[in-house]
Write an enzyme that holds these catalytic residues in place. Structure first.
Site, PDB file in Angstrom:
ATOM      1  N   LYS A 138       0.854  -0.936  -0.361  1.00 30.19           N
ATOM      2  CA  LYS A 138      -0.086   0.367   0.160  1.00 30.19           C
ATOM      3  C   LYS A 138       0.857   1.028  -0.206  1.00 30.19           C
ATOM      4  O   LYS A 138       0.307   2.351  -0.423  1.00 30.19           O
ATOM      5  CB  LYS A 138      -1.027   0.231   1.247  1.00 30.19           C
ATOM      6  CG  LYS A 138      -2.071  -0.575   0.811  1.00 30.19           C
ATOM      7  CD  LYS A 138      -3.169  -0.533   1.872  1.00 30.19           C
ATOM      8  CE  LYS A 138      -4.519  -1.845   1.245  1.00 30.19           C
ATOM      9  NZ  LYS A 138      -5.302  -2.150   2.455  1.00 30.19           N
TER      10      LYS A 138
ATOM     11  N   LYS B  68     -14.596  -5.146  -3.696  1.00 30.44           N
ATOM     12  CA  LYS B  68     -15.552  -4.599  -4.072  1.00 30.44           C
ATOM     13  C   LYS B  68     -15.133  -2.817  -4.943  1.00 30.44           C
ATOM     14  O   LYS B  68     -16.070  -2.398  -5.824  1.00 30.44           O
ATOM     15  CB  LYS B  68     -16.100  -3.898  -2.103  1.00 30.44           C
ATOM     16  CG  LYS B  68     -16.065  -4.468  -1.739  1.00 30.44           C
ATOM     17  CD  LYS B  68     -16.703  -3.862  -0.184  1.00 30.44           C
ATOM     18  CE  LYS B  68     -16.143  -4.413   0.770  1.00 30.44           C
ATOM     19  NZ  LYS B  68     -16.044  -4.669   2.295  1.00 30.44           N
TER      20      LYS B  68
ATOM     21  N   LYS C 195      -8.777 -10.998  -6.676  1.00 27.43           N
ATOM     22  CA  LYS C 195      -9.601 -11.602  -5.510  1.00 27.43           C
ATOM     23  C   LYS C 195     -10.478 -10.994  -5.961  1.00 27.43           C
ATOM     24  O   LYS C 195     -11.050  -9.578  -6.738  1.00 27.43           O
ATOM     25  CB  LYS C 195      -8.831 -10.589  -4.070  1.00 27.43           C
ATOM     26  CG  LYS C 195      -9.098 -11.689  -2.784  1.00 27.43           C
ATOM     27  CD  LYS C 195      -8.384 -11.721  -2.160  1.00 27.43           C
ATOM     28  CE  LYS C 195      -9.390 -10.497  -1.275  1.00 27.43           C
ATOM     29  NZ  LYS C 195      -7.846 -10.297   0.405  1.00 27.43           N
TER      30      LYS C 195
END
Ligand code: TRP
Length: 324
Positions: A112, A195, A192
């Site tokens: 990140k 959302k 994966k």
């Protein structure tokens, strides 16, 4: 009696990956003999600097899905992290039991840090996670494998605190229930299910209409073998559908392969879609039936139990440290 803690970030609409990867397992745990805390970890989501209105909506929707999912609220406390300031308070205390180098070595931090730029919240996020777990003295943490490192760090932090200030915290274990399926995108089965997927047709949202669910499964990416066989490496698309079917029906992968050994992909896709539709139907219904008054009652009483438990721990911690 075991104490279980787990958290879900409110970052967008709840999807089938959240349900089959975590929430479904929480429902099962809530019917076993443990005390459970299931938390919407909104303070964690701040590390992604979300839009205010999106975050508000996600928190509320996630809360409603947890309540609608069938988690037994007699054994389980469902609440939102930012409503319990003890999390952040304990996090400060625990930061003194954690090395900067350890935080810098976290895989998720390294990933990140490069895409968002590096504010210190991204670095210290695992300490907040440790405090989520330790504030209720949880000894069981059902999480996916992507959280193994964070849990290992939590154990180290707890041990160091105990060594220096007395045996306050249990050393928590990671558990991953049988149904902790890791769903992949229906369109890009090497990624994966998420959302924020680029292709929303790869994600089944909890409130998708039946027709839309069927359409998404029908157009899911598979391969040309036309044999329902589990082989995530070479057949990621079909393997993902097998996982979904097995998780929803609480079956083994091998049982599912056997059940569909004579089926074509077309038939199998429809069977998976139907089973998912049946699984989501009561959750959607409960979600829609939940009035804001009902929700408010649940929120208030659950928060009170969470607060009682957190304050008990804080008193012990403060006494051990010689503060307050
Ligand atoms: N870090 C977890 C995730 O990204 C969410 C989380 C926060 C969590 N605190 C937790 C999970 C405590 C388990 C226990 O998915």
């Amino acid at each position: 009696m075991n104490t279980v803690f787990s958290g879900i970030q409110p970052s967008g609409l709840v999807h089938l990956g959240n349900l089959l990867g975590a929430i479904n397992n929480w429902v099962k745990l809530s019917n076993e003999n443990s005390k459970n805390y299931f938390c919407i970890v909104d303070l964690h989501s701040l590390t992604g600097l979300p839009n205010k209105n999106d975050l508000k909506k996600s928190i509320n929707d996630t809360l409603k899905v947890l309540v609608a999912s069938g988690i037994n609220t007699k054994t389980s406390v469902i609440y939102t992290q930012s409503n319990l300031q003890e999390h952040a308070y304990l996090s400060w205390i625990l930061s003194n039991f954690c090395q900067v180098g350890e935080l810098q070595r976290m895989t998720q931090f390294k990933e990140k840090a490069s895409s968002f730029g590096t504010h210190s919240g991204l670095l210290t996020y695992p300490i907040l996670m440790a405090s989520d777990i330790l504030i209720h003295k949880a000894n069981e943490v059902p999480v996916g494998d992507d959280q193994t490192q964070h849990l290992e760090l939590t154990r180290n932090i707890a041990e160091r605190f105990n060594t220096n200030y007395g045996e306050i915290f249990p050393i928590p274990e990671k558990t991953s229930g049988k149904s902790g399926a890791r769903l992949m995108s229906l369109r890009h089965p090497e990624n994966k299910m998420s959302k924020s997927s680029d292709d929303i047709n790869g994600t089944i949202y909890f409130n998708d209409e039946k027709d839309n669910i069927l359409k998404k499964f029908k157009s899911s990416v598979t391969d040309s073998e036309n044999i329902v066989r589990y082989d995530p490496k070479n057949k990621p698309g079909i393997s993902n559908l097998i996982e979904i079917y097995a998780a929803v029906n609480d079956k083994e992968i091998s049982e599912t392969e056997k059940e569909f050994e004579n089926s074509q992909y077309g038939e199998f896709k429809i069977a998976v879609a139907e089973t998912v539709i049946d699984y989501l139907d009561p959750i959607k219904k409960n979600f829609d039936d939940l009035t804001s008054d009902n929700l408010e009652d649940i929120v208030v009483s659950n928060l009170k139990s969470a607060k009682d438990s957190a304050q008990k721990t804080i008193i012990e911690v403060e006494e051990a440290l010689g503060i307050s």
